[in-house]
Design a protein around this motif. Sequence first.
Motif, PDB file in Angstrom:
ATOM      1  N   ALA A 100       6.326  20.690  59.280  1.00  0.00           N
ATOM      2  CA  ALA A 100       6.861  22.048  59.185  1.00  0.00           C
ATOM      3  C   ALA A 100       6.034  23.015  60.022  1.00  0.00           C
ATOM      4  N   ILE A 101       4.727  22.852  59.982  1.00  0.00           N
ATOM      5  CA  ILE A 101       3.846  23.727  60.762  1.00  0.00           C
ATOM      6  C   ILE A 101       4.088  23.537  62.257  1.00  0.00           C
ATOM      7  N   ARG A 102       4.230  22.287  62.694  1.00  0.00           N
ATOM      8  CA  ARG A 102       4.488  22.021  64.117  1.00  0.00           C
ATOM      9  C   ARG A 102       5.793  22.663  64.563  1.00  0.00           C
ATOM     10  N   GLU A 103       6.829  22.527  63.757  1.00  0.00           N
ATOM     11  CA  GLU A 103       8.125  23.107  64.111  1.00  0.00           C
ATOM     12  C   GLU A 103       8.033  24.633  64.153  1.00  0.00           C
ATOM     13  N   GLY A 104       7.353  25.208  63.170  1.00  0.00           N
ATOM     14  CA  GLY A 104       7.217  26.653  63.131  1.00  0.00           C
ATOM     15  C   GLY A 104       6.438  27.205  64.311  1.00  0.00           C
ATOM     16  N   LEU A 105       5.359  26.531  64.685  1.00  0.00           N
ATOM     17  CA  LEU A 105       4.557  26.964  65.832  1.00  0.00           C
ATOM     18  C   LEU A 105       5.360  26.863  67.125  1.00  0.00           C
ATOM     19  N   GLY A 106       6.269  25.878  67.178  1.00  0.00           N
ATOM     20  CA  GLY A 106       7.129  25.751  68.355  1.00  0.00           C
ATOM     21  C   GLY A 106       8.040  26.949  68.520  1.00  0.00           C
ATOM     22  N   VAL A 107       8.576  27.449  67.415  1.00  0.00           N
ATOM     23  CA  VAL A 107       9.428  28.641  67.457  1.00  0.00           C
ATOM     24  C   VAL A 107       8.617  29.858  67.897  1.00  0.00           C
ATOM     25  N   LEU A 108       7.443  30.017  67.330  1.00  0.00           N
ATOM     26  CA  LEU A 108       6.604  31.173  67.647  1.00  0.00           C
ATOM     27  C   LEU A 108       6.106  31.144  69.089  1.00  0.00           C
ATOM     28  N   SER A 109       5.878  29.948  69.620  1.00  0.00           N
ATOM     29  CA  SER A 109       5.400  29.838  71.002  1.00  0.00           C
ATOM     30  C   SER A 109       6.428  30.329  72.009  1.00  0.00           C
ATOM     31  N   LYS A 110       7.687  30.405  71.589  1.00  0.00           N
ATOM     32  CA  LYS A 110       8.750  30.907  72.458  1.00  0.00           C
ATOM     33  C   LYS A 110       8.918  32.426  72.330  1.00  0.00           C
ATOM     34  N   GLY A 111       8.063  33.055  71.535  1.00  0.00           N
ATOM     35  CA  GLY A 111       8.152  34.498  71.356  1.00  0.00           C
ATOM     36  C   GLY A 111       9.237  34.924  70.395  1.00  0.00           C
ATOM     37  N   GLU A 112       9.641  34.039  69.481  1.00  0.00           N
ATOM     38  CA  GLU A 112      10.760  34.314  68.585  1.00  0.00           C
ATOM     39  C   GLU A 112      10.290  34.657  67.179  1.00  0.00           C
ATOM     40  N   LEU A 113      11.248  35.070  66.350  1.00  0.00           N
ATOM     41  CA  LEU A 113      10.986  35.315  64.942  1.00  0.00           C
ATOM     42  C   LEU A 113      11.159  34.030  64.152  1.00  0.00           C
ATOM     43  N   LEU A 114      10.229  33.775  63.256  1.00  0.00           N
ATOM     44  CA  LEU A 114      10.298  32.612  62.385  1.00  0.00           C
ATOM     45  C   LEU A 114      10.453  33.078  60.945  1.00  0.00           C
ATOM     46  N   GLY A 115      11.474  32.582  60.272  1.00  0.00           N
ATOM     47  CA  GLY A 115      11.676  32.904  58.865  1.00  0.00           C
ATOM     48  C   GLY A 115      11.153  31.780  57.994  1.00  0.00           C
ATOM     49  N   ILE A 116      10.416  32.141  56.941  1.00  0.00           N
ATOM     50  CA  ILE A 116       9.845  31.120  56.070  1.00  0.00           C
ATOM     51  C   ILE A 116       9.799  31.633  54.640  1.00  0.00           C
ATOM     52  N   TYR A 117       9.966  30.707  53.695  1.00  0.00           N
ATOM     53  CA  TYR A 117       9.841  31.021  52.281  1.00  0.00           C
ATOM     54  C   TYR A 117       8.571  30.340  51.775  1.00  0.00           C
ATOM     55  N   PRO A 118       7.478  31.081  51.610  1.00  0.00           N
ATOM     56  CA  PRO A 118       6.209  30.455  51.221  1.00  0.00           C
ATOM     57  C   PRO A 118       6.258  29.692  49.898  1.00  0.00           C
TER      58      PRO A 118
END
Length: 239
Positions: A100-118
């Motif tokens: 999950a962390i790898r996928e999330g970091l991939g989204v953020l590396s593109k300059g995008e918004l990441l939605g997550i439910y902690p």
Amino acid sequence: MFYYLLKYVILGPLLRLVFRPTIEGLDHIPESGPAIVAGNHLSFADHFLMPAVLKRRITFLAKAEYFTGPGIRGRLTATFFRSAGQIPVDRSGKEAGQAAIREGLGVLSKGELLGIYPEGTRSHDGRLYKGKVGVAVMALKAQVPVIPCAMIGTFEAQPPGKVIPNIHPVTIRFGKPLDFSRYEGMENEKAILRAITDEIMYAILKLSEQEYVDQYAAVAKAEEAAAAKERKFPRLPLS
């Protein structure tokens, strides 16, 4: 393309018509650049209501079960989530959190918004549960702000197991971005990750005004299910 078709033509207008959400703090969402939007999770509708009110595209880490359901309904759900750009995450096994962390970091590396439910799963009773530290790891590794978000009224509008939503007022409230740059390089410190996650959950709590439970939601669900089973099938005393 399908994401914007859903948002502006098909699903977005329908959601606004049915739920008529009140939006607060939308100016806290940055106009550009990567950021994490961390929210409470009360209803299946949360996945669609938040994207519908944001000006920018947001990608959620969605549980893999949404992509592997059986039958026609399962295939339609999987097609919908994939077309909307949501990312499946397997929550089972030791590597689930890292994936999950790898996928999330991939989204953020593109300059995008990441939605997550902690919390990691939907609340089964409307209360706010203890957050998992993955959100803190991503915030530190990607060096991005975290915008807390509270979904209010979605539990009453569509509680777990409810297919057709109730007519109930919904408020989506965004808080001020949280900056954790002071902890840069400390993403392997467990105490720091816990402190950051607790700060995020407290910000969500202030926005949502929910009752807080210092326990993981999945654990609470399992305990309640076990207690219900015990009540239904009580153990017979040994003779």
